[in-house]
Motif scaffolding. Sequence first.
Motif, PDB file in Angstrom:
ATOM      1  N   PRO A  40       0.824  -1.212   0.000  1.00 49.42           N
ATOM      2  CA  PRO A  40       0.000   0.000   0.000  1.00 49.42           C
ATOM      3  C   PRO A  40       0.861   1.267   0.000  1.00 49.42           C
ATOM      4  CG  PRO A  40      -0.837  -1.567   1.586  1.00 49.42           C
ATOM      5  CD  PRO A  40       0.471  -2.116   1.075  1.00 49.42           C
ATOM      6  N   GLY A  41       0.578   2.140  -0.961  1.00 52.19           N
ATOM      7  CA  GLY A  41       1.281   3.410  -1.038  1.00 52.19           C
ATOM      8  C   GLY A  41       2.605   3.356  -1.767  1.00 52.19           C
ATOM      9  N   ARG A  42       3.158   2.146  -1.974  1.00 47.89           N
ATOM     10  CA  ARG A  42       4.462   2.037  -2.622  1.00 47.89           C
ATOM     11  C   ARG A  42       4.441   1.132  -3.843  1.00 47.89           C
ATOM     12  NH1 ARG A  42       7.960   0.475   2.531  1.00 47.89           N
ATOM     13  NH2 ARG A  42       6.237  -0.971   2.626  1.00 47.89           N
ATOM     14  N   GLY A  43       3.479   0.213  -3.924  1.00 45.09           N
ATOM     15  CA  GLY A  43       3.483  -0.758  -5.005  1.00 45.09           C
ATOM     16  C   GLY A  43       4.667  -1.704  -4.842  1.00 45.09           C
ATOM     17  N   GLY A  44       4.844  -2.611  -5.782  1.00 43.24           N
ATOM     18  CA  GLY A  44       5.989  -3.513  -5.729  1.00 43.24           C
ATOM     19  C   GLY A  44       5.875  -4.566  -4.653  1.00 43.24           C
ATOM     20  N   THR A  45       7.026  -5.169  -4.355  1.00 41.74           N
ATOM     21  CA  THR A  45       7.082  -6.241  -3.367  1.00 41.74           C
ATOM     22  C   THR A  45       8.188  -5.965  -2.355  1.00 41.74           C
ATOM     23  OG1 THR A  45       8.626  -7.535  -4.697  1.00 41.74           O
ATOM     24  CG2 THR A  45       6.286  -7.956  -5.050  1.00 41.74           C
ATOM     25  N   VAL A  46       8.157  -6.718  -1.280  1.00 42.21           N
ATOM     26  CA  VAL A  46       9.198  -6.635  -0.257  1.00 42.21           C
ATOM     27  C   VAL A  46      10.377  -7.474  -0.730  1.00 42.21           C
ATOM     28  CG1 VAL A  46       9.760  -7.218   2.132  1.00 42.21           C
ATOM     29  CG2 VAL A  46       7.495  -6.357   1.578  1.00 42.21           C
ATOM     30  N   PRO A  47      11.607  -6.952  -0.650  1.00 44.10           N
ATOM     31  CA  PRO A  47      12.765  -7.764  -1.044  1.00 44.10           C
ATOM     32  C   PRO A  47      12.886  -9.011  -0.159  1.00 44.10           C
ATOM     33  CG  PRO A  47      13.385  -5.453  -0.770  1.00 44.10           C
ATOM     34  CD  PRO A  47      11.981  -5.590  -0.277  1.00 44.10           C
ATOM     35  N   VAL A  48      13.245 -10.121  -0.778  1.00 44.04           N
ATOM     36  CA  VAL A  48      13.360 -11.393  -0.059  1.00 44.04           C
ATOM     37  C   VAL A  48      14.380 -11.256   1.075  1.00 44.04           C
ATOM     38  CG1 VAL A  48      14.019 -13.816  -0.233  1.00 44.04           C
ATOM     39  CG2 VAL A  48      12.711 -12.745  -2.073  1.00 44.04           C
ATOM     40  N   GLY A  49      13.966 -11.664   2.267  1.00 39.58           N
ATOM     41  CA  GLY A  49      14.847 -11.665   3.431  1.00 39.58           C
ATOM     42  C   GLY A  49      14.962 -10.332   4.153  1.00 39.58           C
ATOM     43  N   ALA A  50      14.283  -9.293   3.669  1.00 37.59           N
ATOM     44  CA  ALA A  50      14.372  -7.970   4.310  1.00 37.59           C
ATOM     45  C   ALA A  50      13.695  -8.021   5.677  1.00 37.59           C
ATOM     46  CB  ALA A  50      13.710  -6.910   3.437  1.00 37.59           C
ATOM     47  N   TRP A  51      14.480  -7.737   6.735  1.00 35.78           N
ATOM     48  CA  TRP A  51      13.959  -7.785   8.092  1.00 35.78           C
ATOM     49  C   TRP A  51      13.265  -6.481   8.420  1.00 35.78           C
ATOM     50  CZ3 TRP A  51      12.718 -11.016  11.737  1.00 35.78           C
ATOM     51  CH2 TRP A  51      12.473 -10.525  13.022  1.00 35.78           C
ATOM     52  N   PRO A  52      12.141  -6.501   9.069  1.00 34.81           N
ATOM     53  CA  PRO A  52      11.254  -7.611   9.421  1.00 34.81           C
ATOM     54  C   PRO A  52      10.145  -7.809   8.394  1.00 34.81           C
ATOM     55  CG  PRO A  52      10.548  -5.683  10.635  1.00 34.81           C
ATOM     56  CD  PRO A  52      11.740  -5.265   9.776  1.00 34.81           C
ATOM     57  N   PHE A  53      10.153  -6.976   7.344  1.00 36.71           N
ATOM     58  CA  PHE A  53       8.995  -6.896   6.454  1.00 36.71           C
ATOM     59  C   PHE A  53       8.744  -8.173   5.651  1.00 36.71           C
ATOM     60  CE2 PHE A  53      10.710  -2.641   7.136  1.00 36.71           C
ATOM     61  CZ  PHE A  53       9.633  -2.097   7.822  1.00 36.71           C
ATOM     62  N   TRP A  54       9.787  -8.810   5.134  1.00 34.15           N
ATOM     63  CA  TRP A  54       9.582 -10.024   4.362  1.00 34.15           C
ATOM     64  C   TRP A  54       9.058 -11.140   5.261  1.00 34.15           C
ATOM     65  CZ3 TRP A  54      11.614 -15.014   4.151  1.00 34.15           C
ATOM     66  CH2 TRP A  54      11.268 -15.756   3.014  1.00 34.15           C
ATOM     67  N   TYR A  55       9.626 -11.272   6.449  1.00 31.64           N
ATOM     68  CA  TYR A  55       9.186 -12.308   7.384  1.00 31.64           C
ATOM     69  C   TYR A  55       7.750 -12.057   7.844  1.00 31.64           C
ATOM     70  CZ  TYR A  55      14.074 -13.520   7.256  1.00 31.64           C
ATOM     71  OH  TYR A  55      15.318 -13.880   6.818  1.00 31.64           O
ATOM     72  N   ALA A  56       7.417 -10.797   8.047  1.00 34.49           N
ATOM     73  CA  ALA A  56       6.040 -10.452   8.419  1.00 34.49           C
ATOM     74  C   ALA A  56       5.080 -10.822   7.295  1.00 34.49           C
ATOM     75  CB  ALA A  56       5.939  -8.969   8.742  1.00 34.49           C
ATOM     76  N   ALA A  57       5.488 -10.588   6.059  1.00 38.15           N
ATOM     77  CA  ALA A  57       4.629 -10.915   4.920  1.00 38.15           C
ATOM     78  C   ALA A  57       4.412 -12.427   4.807  1.00 38.15           C
ATOM     79  CB  ALA A  57       5.231 -10.359   3.628  1.00 38.15           C
ATOM     80  N   VAL A  58       5.457 -13.206   5.074  1.00 33.47           N
ATOM     81  CA  VAL A  58       5.317 -14.672   5.054  1.00 33.47           C
ATOM     82  C   VAL A  58       4.346 -15.110   6.146  1.00 33.47           C
ATOM     83  CG1 VAL A  58       6.522 -16.868   5.430  1.00 33.47           C
ATOM     84  CG2 VAL A  58       7.564 -15.104   3.981  1.00 33.47           C
ATOM     85  N   ILE A  59       4.493 -14.541   7.338  1.00 33.52           N
ATOM     86  CA  ILE A  59       3.568 -14.862   8.432  1.00 33.52           C
ATOM     87  C   ILE A  59       2.152 -14.464   8.049  1.00 33.52           C
ATOM     88  CG2 ILE A  59       2.896 -14.246  10.798  1.00 33.52           C
ATOM     89  CD1 ILE A  59       5.923 -14.101  11.438  1.00 33.52           C
ATOM     90  N   GLU A  60       1.983 -13.287   7.444  1.00 33.62           N
ATOM     91  CA  GLU A  60       0.651 -12.837   7.042  1.00 33.62           C
ATOM     92  C   GLU A  60       0.019 -13.808   6.052  1.00 33.62           C
ATOM     93  OE1 GLU A  60       1.392  -8.943   5.490  1.00 33.62           O
ATOM     94  OE2 GLU A  60       1.532  -8.038   7.480  1.00 33.62           O
ATOM     95  N   LEU A  61       0.791 -14.233   5.057  1.00 31.76           N
ATOM     96  CA  LEU A  61       0.238 -15.126   4.040  1.00 31.76           C
ATOM     97  C   LEU A  61      -0.083 -16.504   4.614  1.00 31.76           C
ATOM     98  CD1 LEU A  61      -0.514 -15.600   1.073  1.00 31.76           C
ATOM     99  CD2 LEU A  61       1.855 -16.308   0.693  1.00 31.76           C
ATOM    100  N   VAL A  62       0.866 -17.106   5.310  1.00 33.95           N
ATOM    101  CA  VAL A  62       0.675 -18.473   5.809  1.00 33.95           C
ATOM    102  C   VAL A  62      -0.338 -18.514   6.956  1.00 33.95           C
ATOM    103  CG1 VAL A  62       1.825 -20.443   6.891  1.00 33.95           C
ATOM    104  CG2 VAL A  62       2.955 -19.212   5.034  1.00 33.95           C
ATOM    105  N   ALA A  63      -0.145 -17.668   7.961  1.00 33.97           N
ATOM    106  CA  ALA A  63      -1.077 -17.666   9.095  1.00 33.97           C
ATOM    107  C   ALA A  63      -2.469 -17.236   8.649  1.00 33.97           C
ATOM    108  CB  ALA A  63      -0.565 -16.758  10.211  1.00 33.97           C
TER     109      ALA A  63
END
Length: 149
Positions: A40-63
């Motif tokens: 939101p507000g930026r478009g694109g994706t979170v770079p793989v492994g970027a702390w904490p945003f990539w890990y948060a996104a994985v938790i958001e998707l899986v959980a």
Amino acid sequence: MTARLNSAQPYAIALFRIVTGLLFACHGAADLFGVLGGIPGRGGTVPVGAWPFWYAAVIELVAGALVLVGLGTRVAALLASGSMAYAYFDVHQSAALWPLQNGGELSVLFCWSFLLLVFTGSGAFGLDRLVATRSAAADEKPASQPIAA
């Protein structure tokens, strides 16, 4: 009136679980894959492994997906609630005290919503109930007897 409302409670919890899980999974998918407009507000994706945003996104998707289907709801909801508490206190709280001032309303709402699901469980329509029913049926089956010759 109260009895009718009480009898509908598992269905209301299930609908709450489904909507909350779907919205949470959509956030993860947007951050990881750029779908639904990306971040939101930026478009694109979170770079793989970027702390904490990539890990948060994985938790958001899986959980979010697990809560959506009602599989391992309590554990997935606890993990999701904790990640949103971390997001609020680490990302938002440093900007201002109140969620309305620091943009953390969504983190707070997700945190408390998932914490509620930790205590209520999946409600109706969850795969948790299907798994519990199958394991209970397997426990009740008598052990097979060898056939005497």
